[in-house]
Write a protein that holds these residues in place. Structure first.
Motif, mmCIF file in Angstrom:
data_model
loop_
_atom_site.group_PDB
_atom_site.id
_atom_site.type_symbol
_atom_site.label_atom_id
_atom_site.label_comp_id
_atom_site.label_asym_id
_atom_site.label_seq_id
_atom_site.Cartn_x
_atom_site.Cartn_y
_atom_site.Cartn_z
ATOM 1 N N ASP A 2 -80.434 -21.308 124.557
ATOM 2 C CA ASP A 2 -80.368 -22.423 125.493
ATOM 3 C C ASP A 2 -80.248 -23.734 124.720
ATOM 4 N N HIS A 5 -81.879 -27.772 125.974
ATOM 5 C CA HIS A 5 -83.251 -28.231 125.787
ATOM 6 C C HIS A 5 -83.312 -29.746 125.596
ATOM 7 N N ASP A 138 -93.007 -24.635 120.290
ATOM 8 C CA ASP A 138 -93.321 -23.202 120.256
ATOM 9 C C ASP A 138 -94.077 -22.799 121.523
ATOM 10 N N ARG A 139 -95.056 -23.597 121.911
ATOM 11 C CA ARG A 139 -95.823 -23.309 123.141
ATOM 12 C C ARG A 139 -94.928 -23.360 124.355
ATOM 13 N N GLU A 140 -94.043 -24.345 124.392
ATOM 14 C CA GLU A 140 -93.117 -24.490 125.509
ATOM 15 C C GLU A 140 -92.177 -23.272 125.598
ATOM 16 N N ARG A 141 -91.663 -22.848 124.467
ATOM 17 C CA ARG A 141 -90.766 -21.693 124.426
ATOM 18 C C ARG A 141 -91.498 -20.426 124.872
ATOM 19 N N ALA A 142 -92.740 -20.246 124.420
ATOM 20 C CA ALA A 142 -93.539 -19.067 124.800
ATOM 21 C C ALA A 142 -93.804 -19.060 126.311
ATOM 22 N N ARG A 144 -91.846 -20.149 128.589
ATOM 23 C CA ARG A 144 -90.602 -19.816 129.312
ATOM 24 C C ARG A 144 -90.319 -18.323 129.315
ATOM 25 N N ARG A 145 -90.964 -17.575 128.436
ATOM 26 C CA ARG A 145 -90.690 -16.131 128.324
ATOM 27 C C ARG A 145 -91.289 -15.357 129.448
#
Length: 145
Positions: A2, A5, A138-142, A144-145
């Motif tokens: 993506d 971002h 990293d927290r934001e990406r986690a 979204r999973r």
């Protein structure tokens, strides 16, 4: 991947020096970009807003120094006042990230890489901003999973 971002600006505010970092547009990697010493909270806030605008950032992430028990203390109030000043200079969204132990991690890393003295002092704030921003994305990406 993506790529929508967008860039974020990470900020480790300090009374004397403020570290800045930015992430790439894909939101994968934070990189330290500068340490500023503008002299005073208002001038620093103005410079942070200008950097975020210049770099086309869509969000500013400011490190929030919570106490070890998770509560907010005097220093947190200072950071929130700083963020309010940044808001006076930009409409870019501002968010906070708990920066507990970030500076300690930065000092440890610099020690392990043999960075001492003036070089260490100059690098620690930028590295702290980079750690804050990388942890945030990293927290934001986690999430979204």
């Amino acid at each position: 991947m993506d790529v929508s971002h967008g860039k974020y600006l990470g900020v480790d505010y300090g009374d004397k020096r403020t570290g800045l970092a930015e992430c790439d547009v894909s939101g994968m990697l934070a990189s330290g970009i500068a340490t500023i010493s503008e002299g005073g909270m208002r001038k620093t806030a103005e410079r942070v807003a200008a950097e975020a605008e210049k770099r086309s950032c869509k969000k500013i992430i400011i490190g929030l120094p919570k106490n070890m028990d998770g509560t907010e203390g005097e220093r947190t109030e200072v950071i929130r006042a700083f963020a309010a000043l940044v808001r006076e200079y930009t409409e870019i969204e501002i968010d906070f990230y708990d920066e507990r132990m970030t500076t300690m991690v930065a000092y440890r890393f610099l020690g392990e890489t043999g960075t001492f003295g003036k070089k260490r002092k100059a690098a620690v704030d930028t590295l702290s901003a980079e750690i804050i921003l990388q942890n945030y994305i990293d927290r934001e990406r986690a999430a979204r999973r």
